[in-house]
Design a protein around this motif. Structure first.
Motif, short mmCIF file in Angstrom:
data_model
loop_
_atom_site.label_atom_id
_atom_site.label_comp_id
_atom_site.label_asym_id
_atom_site.label_seq_id
_atom_site.Cartn_x
_atom_site.Cartn_y
_atom_site.Cartn_z
N GLY A 127 -33.54 47.60 -51.48
CA GLY A 127 -32.84 47.27 -50.24
C GLY A 127 -32.76 48.48 -49.32
O GLY A 127 -33.51 49.45 -49.45
N GLU A 128 -31.83 48.40 -48.37
CA GLU A 128 -31.63 49.47 -47.41
C GLU A 128 -30.15 49.83 -47.35
O GLU A 128 -29.28 48.97 -47.55
CB GLU A 128 -32.10 49.04 -46.02
CG GLU A 128 -33.61 48.92 -45.87
CD GLU A 128 -34.30 50.28 -45.97
OE1 GLU A 128 -33.67 51.31 -45.63
OE2 GLU A 128 -35.45 50.33 -46.43
N MET A 183 -30.68 37.08 -49.24
CA MET A 183 -30.30 38.42 -48.75
C MET A 183 -28.78 38.56 -48.76
O MET A 183 -28.05 37.66 -48.33
CB MET A 183 -30.84 38.65 -47.33
CG MET A 183 -32.35 38.64 -47.26
SD MET A 183 -33.12 39.77 -48.47
CE MET A 183 -32.50 41.35 -47.90
N PHE A 184 -28.33 39.69 -49.27
CA PHE A 184 -26.90 39.97 -49.39
C PHE A 184 -26.60 41.25 -48.62
O PHE A 184 -27.32 42.25 -48.71
CB PHE A 184 -26.50 40.14 -50.86
CG PHE A 184 -25.02 40.16 -51.08
CD1 PHE A 184 -24.33 38.98 -51.34
CD2 PHE A 184 -24.30 41.35 -51.03
CE1 PHE A 184 -22.96 38.98 -51.56
CE2 PHE A 184 -22.93 41.36 -51.24
CZ PHE A 184 -22.25 40.17 -51.51
N THR A 185 -25.49 41.18 -47.85
CA THR A 185 -25.08 42.35 -47.05
C THR A 185 -23.67 42.74 -47.44
O THR A 185 -22.77 41.88 -47.51
CB THR A 185 -25.13 42.04 -45.55
OG1 THR A 185 -26.45 41.65 -45.18
CG2 THR A 185 -24.72 43.26 -44.73
N CYS A 197 -18.47 41.03 -47.43
CA CYS A 197 -19.72 40.66 -48.08
C CYS A 197 -20.24 39.35 -47.48
O CYS A 197 -19.46 38.43 -47.20
CB CYS A 197 -19.50 40.48 -49.58
SG CYS A 197 -18.81 41.93 -50.42
N GLN A 198 -21.53 39.28 -47.32
CA GLN A 198 -22.12 38.06 -46.74
C GLN A 198 -23.48 37.81 -47.39
O GLN A 198 -24.29 38.73 -47.53
CB GLN A 198 -22.29 38.21 -45.23
CG GLN A 198 -22.82 36.94 -44.56
CD GLN A 198 -22.96 37.11 -43.05
OE1 GLN A 198 -23.05 38.23 -42.56
NE2 GLN A 198 -22.96 36.00 -42.33
N GLN A 199 -23.71 36.57 -47.78
CA GLN A 199 -25.00 36.19 -48.36
C GLN A 199 -25.63 35.10 -47.50
O GLN A 199 -25.03 34.06 -47.24
CB GLN A 199 -24.85 35.69 -49.80
CG GLN A 199 -26.19 35.37 -50.46
CD GLN A 199 -26.06 35.16 -51.97
OE1 GLN A 199 -24.96 35.00 -52.47
NE2 GLN A 199 -27.18 35.18 -52.66
N LYS A 259 -23.61 50.06 -44.33
CA LYS A 259 -24.14 48.71 -44.53
C LYS A 259 -25.21 48.77 -45.62
O LYS A 259 -26.16 49.54 -45.52
CB LYS A 259 -24.72 48.17 -43.24
CG LYS A 259 -25.29 46.75 -43.39
CD LYS A 259 -25.86 46.23 -42.07
CE LYS A 259 -24.74 45.88 -41.10
NZ LYS A 259 -25.28 45.19 -39.89
N LEU A 260 -25.00 47.93 -46.65
CA LEU A 260 -25.98 47.79 -47.73
C LEU A 260 -26.65 46.43 -47.58
O LEU A 260 -25.97 45.40 -47.46
CB LEU A 260 -25.30 47.86 -49.10
CG LEU A 260 -24.41 49.08 -49.40
CD1 LEU A 260 -23.82 48.94 -50.79
CD2 LEU A 260 -25.21 50.36 -49.29
N ILE A 261 -27.97 46.40 -47.57
CA ILE A 261 -28.72 45.16 -47.46
C ILE A 261 -29.71 45.10 -48.63
O ILE A 261 -30.50 46.03 -48.81
CB ILE A 261 -29.48 45.07 -46.12
CG1 ILE A 261 -28.52 45.28 -44.94
CG2 ILE A 261 -30.20 43.73 -46.00
CD1 ILE A 261 -29.24 45.41 -43.61
N GLU A 304 -20.72 45.37 -46.11
CA GLU A 304 -20.31 46.31 -45.07
C GLU A 304 -19.04 47.03 -45.49
O GLU A 304 -18.02 46.39 -45.79
CB GLU A 304 -20.10 45.58 -43.74
CG GLU A 304 -21.37 44.99 -43.17
CD GLU A 304 -21.16 44.45 -41.78
OE1 GLU A 304 -20.10 44.76 -41.17
OE2 GLU A 304 -22.04 43.72 -41.27
#
Length: 470
Positions: free
Chosen positions: A441-442, A404-406, A398-400, A455-457, A408
């Motif tokens: 999101g995508e 925006m938060f992603t 997880c990365q913020q 990948k969730l964004i 994977e």
């Protein structure tokens, strides 16, 4: 007042006989003695009061079994009021004594002894009238109890006359409205009424004049500090001994907390109604979508049960320890809870899966959506992907960055993927609904030969109450 005998003036009709008949007919307790204090006559009312009949010419001063002073000390008969009257040759007015009957009961009374003199001024004896104070005692005790109840009541109890002038004010009224009795008694009750409700008092007074009672009338009144308080008001007419209405008694109860409780209850009922509707809608959606990817009732039941269990686990994360309110949880905690049954044995539940990176807070409907989405991803990984083999691994990063938060999702060491699936299942449809619809999101799927990568964004301002995650 002294009583003079005129026995010698009437020989045809004995005065003593005539007087005894009169005294016997009197409803009050009356008796007479000679100059030495020996009882010469008593009427039935006196005997009833004493509870015993004294011996004429032998019993002295009073026919009672025993006598006591008002403070309870024994009172010798020779010191009773009639004995003092004979000794001092003067009447006594309303001295209080207590008589004890042979059965042990005691009666408070007032004694009114007067000396009897002959025409030549010689002391002949005395006459005594006894007034039973039992009813007055009960009335006094009742009044004392009533006053104690009024003063100790948490409710405001107020009395007013028919002009609306306050005449009585208890401590409950002081606590509720802020005025002491000295400050408010004698003033108009309208000082408690807000300017937009001044028409209420004339209407209340008119109903009281008509003899009506007003029960649980809910209104608003003003305190000494100017603040308003919601009250429930009961008003009753006050009548005098002749039955005429002379005022009104009010009982005012603060209903502020009750109103708050009612509002809270209404809010909880609406929230419950909303959640129950959502629950049925969610259950209906899970069943409908699950039915598209199953062929038998057994498969449908198994799939629906698994998905509902995942939701139950997610829900348990958001309930406070007391079970009384909903609490937020974190995305990492939710992920670990959902994938634990698929990631390894009970002694090392996360040995084949890891969650690293940034974390965010999620709550509300986002928990439900994420729980279903993560459950579908974990289930597919356990059936067809990395978690279906002993060597398979699942890494979630997880990365913020800013808002925006992603997330994977990377599977490895599982069965080789020859090509992407030809049709979209429940998980794919749910992912689109959750990420694109709710989170705006995508979601990107990468069907690599060594394992699936997702990948969730989305907007990840997770700790902000206005975030789509809350």
């Amino acid at each position: 007042m002294s009583v003079k005998s005129n026995h010698e003036n009437d020989t045809s009709f004995p005065v003593a006989w005539r007087l005894n008949d009169v005294l016997e007919a009197m409803p009050g307790a009356i008796y007479t003695t000679d100059a030495k204090g020996l009882i010469t006559f008593f009427n039935t009312a006196a005997a009833d009061l004493w509870g015993v009949k004294p011996q004429l010419g032998k019993s002295e001063f009073c026919g009672s079994w025993r006598l006591f002073s008002p403070n309870g000390d024994p009172l010798p008969h020779r010191e009773c009021p009639l004995a003092i009257t004979l000794k001092e040759q003067r009447p006594l007015k309303g001295q209080e004594i207590v008589v004890e009957r042979p059965d042990g009961t005691r009666v408070r009374l007032h004694s009114y002894p007067s000396p009897i003199f002959a025409a030549n001024g010689k002391l002949l004896g005395a006459v005594n009238t006894l007034v039973d104070l039992s009813e007055q005692t009960m009335a006094d005790e009742s009044s004392a109890r009533h006053n104690a109840i009024v003063e100790s009541s948490d409710d405001a109890i107020i009395a007013k006359d028919l002009n609306g002038t306050i005449t009585n004010w208890n401590l409950g009224a002081q606590h509720l409205f802020g005025y002491t009795a000295d400050e408010i008694v004698g003033k108009s009750v309208t000082v408690l009424i807000p300017s937009d409700r001044t028409d209420e008092e004339p209407a209340i007074l008119q109903r009281i004049r008509n003899g009506e009672r007003i029960e649980h009338y809910e209104t608003v009144r003003r305190r000494k500090d100017g603040s308003l308080v919601e009250i429930s008001l009961s008003v009753s007419p006050i009548r005098n001994r002749e039955g005429h209405i002379i005022g009104a008694a009010k009982i005012a109860r603060d209903i502020t907390e009750r109103r708050k409780a009612e509002k809270q209850k209404d809010l909880l009922l609406r929230e419950m109604d909303h959640r129950i509707k959502n629950l049925f809608a969610l259950a209906n959606g899970v069943i409908t979508l699950s039915a598209r990817s199953t062929t038998t009732a057994a498969e449908l039941a198994c799939m629906v049960t698994a998905r509902m269990n995942a939701l139950a686990k997610a829900h348990s994360l958001t309930v406070s320890r007391e079970g009384s309110s909903e609490q937020p949880t974190t995305l990492h905690t939710l992920i670990k809870t959902i994938i634990a049954p698929y990631a390894g044995g009970p002694d090392n539940a996360e040995s084949r899966a890891s969650v690293i990176g940034s974390d965010i807070t999620i709550s509300g409907s986002a928990v439900t959506s994420f729980a279903l989405l993560l459950h579908e991803l974990a289930t597919n990984a356990a059936k067809y992907g990395a978690l279906s083999s002993a060597e398979g691994k699942l890494d979630i990063a997880c990365q913020q960055i800013g808002e925006m938060f992603t997330l994977e999702w990377n599977e490895s060491n599982g069965p080789s993927i020859a090509q992407p699936p030809a049709t979209s299942g429940f998980g794919t449809m749910l992912a689109k609904a959750t990420v694109r619809g709710q989170l705006r999101g995508e979601i990107i799927h990468d069907w690599k030969p060594e394992g699936l990568s997702i990948k969730l964004i989305f907007n990840g301002a997770g700790t902000n109450s206005h975030s789509p995650l809350t």
